[in-house]
Design an enzyme around this catalytic site. Structure first.
Site, PDB file in Angstrom:
ATOM      1  N   GLY A  11       0.799  -1.223   0.000  1.00 13.47           N
ATOM      2  CA  GLY A  11       0.000   0.000   0.000  1.00 13.47           C
ATOM      3  C   GLY A  11       0.829   1.269   0.000  1.00 13.47           C
ATOM      4  N   ASN A  12       1.995   1.231   0.664  1.00 11.50           N
ATOM      5  CA  ASN A  12       2.824   2.433   0.746  1.00 11.50           C
ATOM      6  C   ASN A  12       3.432   2.809  -0.594  1.00 11.50           C
ATOM      7  OD1 ASN A  12       4.477   0.126   0.836  1.00 11.50           O
ATOM      8  ND2 ASN A  12       6.146   1.246   1.806  1.00 11.50           N
ATOM      9  N   LYS A 128     -13.316 -10.047   6.334  1.00  7.28           N
ATOM     10  CA  LYS A 128     -12.576  -8.908   5.781  1.00  7.28           C
ATOM     11  C   LYS A 128     -13.420  -7.638   5.872  1.00  7.28           C
ATOM     12  CE  LYS A 128      -9.134  -7.104   3.390  1.00  7.28           C
ATOM     13  NZ  LYS A 128      -7.765  -7.024   3.915  1.00  7.28           N
ATOM     14  N   LYS A 209      -4.171  -9.842  -1.829  1.00  8.29           N
ATOM     15  CA  LYS A 209      -3.331  -9.606  -3.015  1.00  8.29           C
ATOM     16  C   LYS A 209      -2.036 -10.419  -2.980  1.00  8.29           C
ATOM     17  CE  LYS A 209      -0.219  -6.235  -1.465  1.00  8.29           C
ATOM     18  NZ  LYS A 209       1.050  -6.814  -1.049  1.00  8.29           N
ATOM     19  N   LYS A 271       1.783 -12.828   3.843  1.00  2.00           N
ATOM     20  CA  LYS A 271       3.000 -12.729   3.023  1.00  2.00           C
ATOM     21  C   LYS A 271       3.872 -13.972   3.226  1.00  2.00           C
ATOM     22  CE  LYS A 271       2.829  -7.736   3.675  1.00  2.00           C
ATOM     23  NZ  LYS A 271       1.878  -7.533   2.584  1.00  2.00           N
TER      24      LYS A 271
END
EC number: 2.7.2.2
Length: 310
Positions: A11-12, A128, A209, A271
């Site tokens: 996101g960053n 979510k 994602k 991740k």
């Protein structure tokens, strides 16, 4: 020879404190400069990205304008809309940086539908959170229409939707064809548009994602999956006096750390799970978890980041 890499942007890489379109475009110009470092080194890139803040803001806009004559768009359509907007910004930024570097390459954004299993357990337990915060009274009223809301850490009530695992990517063959023709490809934005069945019917869900990027990396036979986040390394005992950075780590070691509870759900854990899944998918695969700023080290003797191997 360069590698075929799926690079999953965090996101960053897109959003700063300023949520305007201009600010996000500027952030992506900086991000693209780092991506061009990899392209200069001969790597072939498939770039994926998140869309959490963007789709959240879009849902707010949809709700604010919702009326009989102008009904709000469903979540799958909103994901498609953000794939288009972010893909446009990113392809534009990449073209700018490629031109600066004197590199002649094409960039293509692929609207990506990700197939999920309608029998996935996630559909029975939506977790979510999406969209705006509501009061309890507003949430109870909205629940009468069949939506599910949960209280979110004392900040109010939010709608929750399923987060199923990806089982296939409808456009994978198209993406692979683009890569074979040396075209930089942007795909799987926001985890992809969740669809089910042969008719590819859109469903109200959000795909992580990192898992979507992992599935894409498998399907296009990528050499490496690079997951970008806000830190340089995966750590165990994070935030404690005995915090330790992981540099080179095996799947077996990561599994041990995972079982010991070192990785937070919704943060580093997906991740880690995506990295493990990719490395185990075929021999000689590599996953790297690092920050955007360290992309330039990918072809050096020492990669700055956590390198996961079998």
């Amino acid at each position: 020879m360069g590698k075929k890499m799926v690079v999953a942007l965090g996101g960053n890489a897109i959003l700063s404190n300023d949520a305007s379109a201009h600010a996000q475009q500027q952030a992506l110009v900086q991000t693209s400069a780092y991506l061009v470092h990899l392209i200069k080194q001969g790597h072939r890139l498939i770039v994926s990205h998140g869309n959490g803040p963007q789709v959240g803001n879009l849902l707010l806009q949809q709700q604010a304008a919702d009326s009989e004559k102008n009904p709000a768009m469903p979540l799958d359509t909103c994901v498609a809309m953000t794939q288009g907007s972010i893909g446009y910004w990113l392809s534009n930024a990449l073209n700018q940086e490629l031109n600066k570097a004197g590199i002649k390459k094409q960039v293509a954004t692929v609207l990506t539908q990700v197939v999920v299993d309608p029998a996935d357990e996630a559909f029975k337990n939506p977790t979510k959170p999406i969209g705006p915060f509501l009061t309890e009274a507003e949430a109870k009223e909205a629940m009468q229409a069949g939506a599910i809301f949960k209280e979110d850490a004392g900040r109010g009530w939010r709608k929750v939707v399923p987060s199923p695992k990806p089982i296939d990517i409808h456009e994978a063959e198209t993406i692979n064809t683009l890569i074979k023709n040396d075209i930089i490809t942007i795909s799987c934005g926001g985890g992809g548009i969740p669809v089910v069945g042969q008719e590819l019917k859109g469903v109200e869900a959000v795909i992580d994602k990192d898992f979507a990027s992992e599935k894409l990396a498998e399907l296009v036979d990528a050499d490496a999956l690079v997951i970008l986040t806000g830190v340089d390394y995966v750590c165990i005992n994070y935030g404690k006096p005995d915090e330790k950075q992981l540099t080179n780590v095996t799947v077996a070691e990561l599994e041990e750390y995972k079982q010991a509870g070192h990785f937070a759900p919704g943060s580093m854990l997906p991740k880690i799970e995506a990295a493990i899944q990719f490395v185990e998918s075929q021999p000689n695969k590599q996953a790297i978890i690092t920050s955007l700023e360290n992309l330039g080290s990918m072809s050096g003797d020492e990669i700055v980041g956590t390198v996961v191997t079998k």
